[in-house]
Scaffold this motif. Structure first.
Motif, PDB file in Angstrom:
ATOM      1  N   GLY A  87       0.766  -1.273  -0.033  1.00  0.00           N
ATOM      2  CA  GLY A  87       0.074  -0.064   0.057  1.00  0.00           C
ATOM      3  C   GLY A  87       0.847   1.394  -0.070  1.00  0.00           C
ATOM      4  N   LYS A  88       0.201   2.540  -0.360  1.00  0.00           N
ATOM      5  CA  LYS A  88       1.002   3.758  -0.224  1.00  0.00           C
ATOM      6  C   LYS A  88       0.529   4.461   0.918  1.00  0.00           C
ATOM      7  N   LEU A  89       1.672   5.166   1.428  1.00  0.00           N
ATOM      8  CA  LEU A  89       1.610   5.897   2.587  1.00  0.00           C
ATOM      9  C   LEU A  89       1.715   7.470   2.296  1.00  0.00           C
ATOM     10  N   ARG A  90       0.670   8.021   3.028  1.00  0.00           N
ATOM     11  CA  ARG A  90       0.735   9.596   2.598  1.00  0.00           C
ATOM     12  C   ARG A  90       0.437  10.219   4.215  1.00  0.00           C
ATOM     13  N   ILE A  91       1.384  11.270   4.393  1.00  0.00           N
ATOM     14  CA  ILE A  91       1.712  11.575   5.757  1.00  0.00           C
ATOM     15  C   ILE A  91       1.553  13.246   5.717  1.00  0.00           C
ATOM     16  N   TYR A  92       0.635  13.697   6.657  1.00  0.00           N
ATOM     17  CA  TYR A  92       0.579  15.116   6.788  1.00  0.00           C
ATOM     18  C   TYR A  92       1.465  15.543   7.779  1.00  0.00           C
ATOM     19  N   LEU A  93       2.424  16.281   7.702  1.00  0.00           N
ATOM     20  CA  LEU A  93       3.740  16.596   8.623  1.00  0.00           C
ATOM     21  C   LEU A  93       3.430  17.797   9.189  1.00  0.00           C
ATOM     22  N   GLY A  94       3.235  18.038  10.483  1.00  0.00           N
ATOM     23  CA  GLY A  94       2.806  19.267  11.109  1.00  0.00           C
ATOM     24  C   GLY A  94       4.156  20.030  11.816  1.00  0.00           C
ATOM     25  N   ALA A  95       4.222  21.275  11.630  1.00  0.00           N
ATOM     26  CA  ALA A  95       5.261  22.007  12.200  1.00  0.00           C
ATOM     27  C   ALA A  95       5.054  22.197  13.738  1.00  0.00           C
ATOM     28  N   ALA A  96       3.597  22.062  14.260  1.00  0.00           N
ATOM     29  CA  ALA A  96       3.719  22.091  15.737  1.00  0.00           C
ATOM     30  C   ALA A  96       2.384  21.331  16.104  1.00  0.00           C
ATOM     31  N   PRO A  97       2.138  21.025  17.307  1.00  0.00           N
ATOM     32  CA  PRO A  97       0.583  20.624  17.582  1.00  0.00           C
ATOM     33  C   PRO A  97      -0.383  21.625  17.300  1.00  0.00           C
ATOM     34  N   GLY A  98      -1.627  21.209  16.770  1.00  0.00           N
ATOM     35  CA  GLY A  98      -2.593  22.451  16.761  1.00  0.00           C
ATOM     36  C   GLY A  98      -2.716  22.812  15.416  1.00  0.00           C
ATOM     37  N   VAL A 137      -2.631   4.250   3.290  1.00  0.00           N
ATOM     38  CA  VAL A 137      -2.701   4.528   4.848  1.00  0.00           C
ATOM     39  C   VAL A 137      -2.494   6.168   4.548  1.00  0.00           C
ATOM     40  N   VAL A 138      -3.383   7.010   5.101  1.00  0.00           N
ATOM     41  CA  VAL A 138      -3.181   8.320   5.391  1.00  0.00           C
ATOM     42  C   VAL A 138      -2.934   8.554   6.990  1.00  0.00           C
ATOM     43  N   SER A 139      -1.887   9.341   7.232  1.00  0.00           N
ATOM     44  CA  SER A 139      -1.530   9.458   8.645  1.00  0.00           C
ATOM     45  C   SER A 139      -0.980  10.642   8.873  1.00  0.00           C
ATOM     46  N   THR A 140      -0.431  10.952  10.126  1.00  0.00           N
ATOM     47  CA  THR A 140      -0.172  12.301  10.452  1.00  0.00           C
ATOM     48  C   THR A 140       0.917  12.353  11.754  1.00  0.00           C
ATOM     49  N   VAL A 141       1.755  13.314  11.692  1.00  0.00           N
ATOM     50  CA  VAL A 141       2.865  13.315  12.645  1.00  0.00           C
ATOM     51  C   VAL A 141       3.544  14.637  12.774  1.00  0.00           C
ATOM     52  N   ASN A 142       4.014  15.104  13.843  1.00  0.00           N
ATOM     53  CA  ASN A 142       4.442  16.365  14.022  1.00  0.00           C
ATOM     54  C   ASN A 142       5.995  16.431  14.022  1.00  0.00           C
ATOM     55  N   ILE A 143       6.677  17.346  13.646  1.00  0.00           N
ATOM     56  CA  ILE A 143       8.014  17.405  13.294  1.00  0.00           C
ATOM     57  C   ILE A 143       8.863  17.101  14.514  1.00  0.00           C
ATOM     58  N   GLN A 144       8.229  17.450  15.953  1.00  0.00           N
ATOM     59  CA  GLN A 144       9.083  17.236  17.076  1.00  0.00           C
ATOM     60  C   GLN A 144       9.163  15.605  17.237  1.00  0.00           C
ATOM     61  N   HIS A 145       8.456  14.760  16.487  1.00  0.00           N
ATOM     62  CA  HIS A 145       8.524  13.337  16.970  1.00  0.00           C
ATOM     63  C   HIS A 145       9.512  12.609  16.039  1.00  0.00           C
TER      64      HIS A 145
END
Length: 870
Positions: free
Chosen positions: A4-15, A119-127
């Motif tokens: 499967g293909k993975l798409r990630i929304y990368l956040g600069a900070a929480p919120g 899969v579509v997922s999320t993660v913050n840069i600090q992680h």
């Protein structure tokens, strides 16, 4: 079924809206008819996020029992059984509750991807794991939940979700992120504008690097060789000469004019033996490049201009910086030079800058250390002069009628000298072989055209035979002398290069400046190898293990056995240096043997240093344990004995105690308990300092809020307090500061005379605040001032000291943990002054003590008598 293909929304900070963007993507795909489910989405009570979940199918979560509580996690089995085309999984870096299927949520996502589910997922840069230390230094918070960078880098699509710090703080203030009771604490701690700006820059830079990888991959797949000027990349061509530093600094100034510019310094060496540059100078230039934020590259190539252009186009460079040639004017007869060739062949997509420097036209002056004694251009010139020269000279002489029979000709002796001149010139340019060829061709031409009878190979006059024989002999002698001189020059240059390499290597190793990896990298660069490894084994039948290795930039692995390498150099019976890339000539193995011996020395030294460190830790631990046993056996038993005696007296039925006597006994029990509490507290604090588990929470606070709390347990008559109200705020952990000041003051009161109170004063000095605790005691000699801060040390072993000698050691440890320092000075008029130096805060208003603080802080409370408790 494919992955499967993975798409990630990368956040600069929480919120910033990662989950909202992911749910919006889910609605768009559902509208297009995709089979999509919500595997796990955490809305954190945010109303707008909850609304976005309406209309999306959600797989029921799995309940997990842990320590008497129930938690919910994504049910991987249920998602696999449902087999949707797409699954939304929030918080990729989340750590699952113990007892779950996998330890980390990204491992759950890997299972879904292997099953062919997108899969579509999320993660913050600090992680991201590689940025943990950077984020901690910015925010003061260590991220407990991280994931390997490679997990995010492998994603098929990465989309940055960004928001300006001002907009994010407005969202926070409006209650769109956290509950109202947490907003003020969040805005004054993690969500400060500086923190958010730095996190935003990290996210942008990391995403830019990932985009650059995509771009390079696309260019490679489509065989695109021209430069796409998406970002300024400046390549600096180095020769190993002294002008390299000027070029690097010039390139750094050029890069500073454009945000995001990169510097790539490259040294191109030939593949035939030792490099022709000074290793010491290259090491200095490598350090300079890295200090300026660039990277250093070592490339092997026979055609230096071609290799430089190939490297520049391979890294998608936009500019090349070269130095003006160090060659003298006459040396240009051998070619136009690297700079001119690169500028001519660079094309319209590469700008070439030629930088002047102090070494222009002073000659190269670098040690020649190649396998050939003469360059290719000199060999070609020698053959042309030695073979074509006599033919042209014969044509010239015969064309003008200059024969032996012509009285207008130069004469046979002069003709021989002309041919001899060409022979000498061929020897000077090309060495022995072209000179011998010139002698053979010249003697034949002289015999055929200039000695009677002409146009035959016979010689009638014996004098001519002698002349030609002398000509051949002189030609051979000249060629031999030139060849011998070339040999000696080559040997001298090579020995100079070897001695320079070995002396620099030995000096750096003796000074302890070279690690094993750096030494192996030096071996790889010096001998132009692909990879180098230091192998060892315990016995002749044991398998080889790698003690250290380095590979080339193209990912060539290091050899795992000596048999797998092109070159192996034994070091003792059970160690070998293995090199892969090419076969070395015999003359290079002498230097390689020295490198191998030094590598063994460096490895032994590193291991000895490790063992010495472990031995020091054991010795320190033994010393602490011995002192602790002594403290337990004496200092702790003394108050216990007093408590036991008082309790036994109170419980005795033989004596009728008056109220005054009972009060005195109870006071003795309380004093003994307080002494025990103080001793045990110091022991625990020292244990925490020794194990490195003290984690201060740095806050901005006024000294007059902390120091009075530290003096609660000290009689007012024994301390004089002078803390000006106009002092700047300090950046400290209030709990650690209170405990440290309490220990310092208690120690000062112990040694100060009864009629002379201890003075506690504070003053500001530049960017720091000094808290001084001055007593009027006997003082401490200068040679003993450092010893009093060591654990279990009591100067003079004062009998009235009711401690184990840990108070000052704990106070100094707490001061250093907060970024301050504690020193001892003499008090004017007699006594000792403890000087506690603290950092001035950045100027923001003091934090409200009632606000929640960051997780992992160290706090302190006070006992009934005011002593801070651990």
């Amino acid at each position: 079924m494919g992955r499967g293909k993975l798409r990630i929304y990368l956040g600069a900070a929480p919120g910033v809206g990662k989950t909202y963007a992911m749910l919006s993507e889910g609605h768009r795909r559902v509208e297009r008819g995709a089979d999509l489910v919500v595997g796990f989405v955490e809305h954190h009570g945010r109303r707008r996020t909850q609304v976005m979940m309406h209309g999306l199918e959600e797989v029921p979560r799995r309940e997990v029992e842990y320590r008497g509580s129930t938690f919910t996690e994504m049910d991987v089995d249920a998602v696999l059984a449902r087999r949707p085309a797409i699954a939304l999984v929030d918080e990729l870096a989340h750590t699952n509750v113990p007892g779950s299927r996998n330890e980390k949520r990204w491992q759950d996502v890997e299972e879904l991807l292997r099953a062919g589910i997108d899969v579509v997922s999320t993660v913050n840069i600090q992680h991201l794991e590689s940025l943990g230390d950077v984020v901690e230094s910015i925010t003061g918070v260590r991220q407990r939940e991280t994931l390997p960078d490679e997990v995010v880098r492998r994603a098929d699509q990465i989309e940055l979700v960004d928001m300006s710090p001002q907009a994010l703080r407005r969202r926070m203030a409006h209650g769109n992120i956290y509950a109202p009771d947490k907003v003020d604490a969040a805005l004054s701690n993690y969500f400060r504008p500086g923190n958010l700006t730095a996190l935003r820059e990290l996210a942008l830079l990391w995403t830019a690097d990932r985009v650059d990888e995509y771009l390079q991959q696309y260019r490679d797949e489509h065989s695109i060789r021209s430069t796409w000027q998406a970002r300024e990349r400046i390549v600096v061509g180095l020769t190993g000469g002294p002008e390299g530093r000027t070029l690097i600094r010039r390139a750094a100034r050029m890069a500073a004019k454009g945000s995001g510019s990169e510097i790539l310094a490259v040294y191109i060496a030939r593949s035939d033996g030792l490099t022709s540059a000074s290793p010491k100078e290259l090491a200095v230039q490598r350090t300079l490049v890295e200090d300026l934020g660039g990277t250093f590259h070592h490339v092997i190539g026979e055609d230096i201009p071609g290799a430089l252009l190939e490297f520049a186009r391979g890294v998608n460079a936009t500019q090349i910086v070269l130095g003006s040639s160090r060659r003298k004017t006459w040396q240009y007869i051998f070619g136009p030079g690297v700079g001119t060739t690169v500028a001519r062949d660079s094309g319209p997509d590469l700008d070439v800058h030629i930088v002047t420097h102090d070494e222009v036209a002073k000659g190269r002056g670098l040690p020649v250390a190649r396998g050939a004694r003469l360059g290719r251009s000199r060999l070609i010139a020698g053959w042309v002069v030695g073979v074509a020269g006599p033919a042209l000279l014969t044509l010239l002489l015969t064309g003008t009628g200059a024969t032996l029979a012509s009285e207008a000709g130069p004469g046979f002796a002069n003709e021989v000298l002309l041919f001899l001149f060409l022979n000498v010139l061929a020897a000077l340019l090309g060495g022995m072989v072209p000179a011998l060829a010139s002698a053979a061709v010249g003697s034949l031409l002289l015999n055929y055209y200039f000695t009677p009878p002409t146009h035959t190979l016979t010689i009638a006059d014996p004098e001519n035979i002698v002349a030609i024989a002398i000509f051949v002999a002189v030609a051979v002698c000249v060629a031999s002398v030139v060849d011998l001189a070339a040999r000696r020059t080559h040997q001298a240059a090579r020995l100079r290069a070897e001695s320079e390499i070995l002396s620099f290597l030995a000096g750096s190793v003796l000074r302890g400046e070279t690690s094993l990896e750096a030494l192996l990298e030096r071996v790889r660069e010096t001998f132009a190898m692909d990879s180098v490894a230091l192998l060892e084994r315990e016995s002749d039948v044991a398998p080889w293990t790698c003690a250290g290795s380095v590979g080339s930039h193209d990912g060539t692995p290091a050899p795992e056995r000596p048999e797998d390498a092109e070159v192996d150099m034994p070091v003792g019976d059970h160690m070998a240096l293995a090199l892969s890339g090419r076969v070395l000539p015999a003359e290079d193995r002498r230097v390689l043997a020295a490198f191998a011996a030094q590598a063994a020395v460096v490895l032994d030294r590193q291991r000895l240093a490790q063992q010495a460190g472990q031995a020091r830790e054991l010795a320190e631990g033994n010393r602490i344990r011995t002192a602790l046993l002594a403290a337990v056996s004496h200092d702790l038993r003394t108050p216990l004995a007093a408590i036991k005696a008082a309790v036994s007296s109170l419980r005795s039925d033989d004596v009728a105690w008056s109220e005054e006597d009972e009060a005195e006994l109870l006071e003795g029990i309380e004093d003994g308990a307080d002494r025990l509490d103080h001793l045990v507290g110091n022991l625990l604090d020292m244990s925490r300092l020794q194990t490195g588990t003290v984690t201060p929470l740095i806050r901005e606070i006024d000294l007059d809020e902390v120091v009075p709390m530290a003096l609660v347990g000290v009689p007012m008559a024994k301390v004089a307090l002078d803390i000006p109200e106009e002092l700047p705020m300090v950046a400290v952990d209030p709990g650690l500061l209170e405990r440290g000041v309490a220990n310092i003051v208690e120690n000062a009161v112990k040694y100060s005379p009864q009629d002379r109170p201890v003075l506690v004063s504070a003053s500001a000095l530049g960017d720091r605040v000094e808290l001084r605790v001055a007593d009027g005691g006997p003082g401490v000699p200068d040679r003993e001032k450092d010893r009093i801060f060591e654990p279990f040390q009591r100067y003079g072993d004062a009998p009235r000291g009711a401690g184990v000698g840990l108070g000052l050691a704990v106070a100094r440890g707490f001061a250093e943990a907060m970024g301050g320092r504690l020193t001892a000075e003499d008090t004017p008029g007699g006594g000792m002054t403890m000087v506690l130096t603290l950092r001035v805060a950045a100027g923001r208003p003091p934090a409200d003590p009632g606000l929640p603080v960051q997780v992992g802080s160290t706090s302190a409370t006070t006992t009934r008598k005011g002593r801070p408790a651990t």
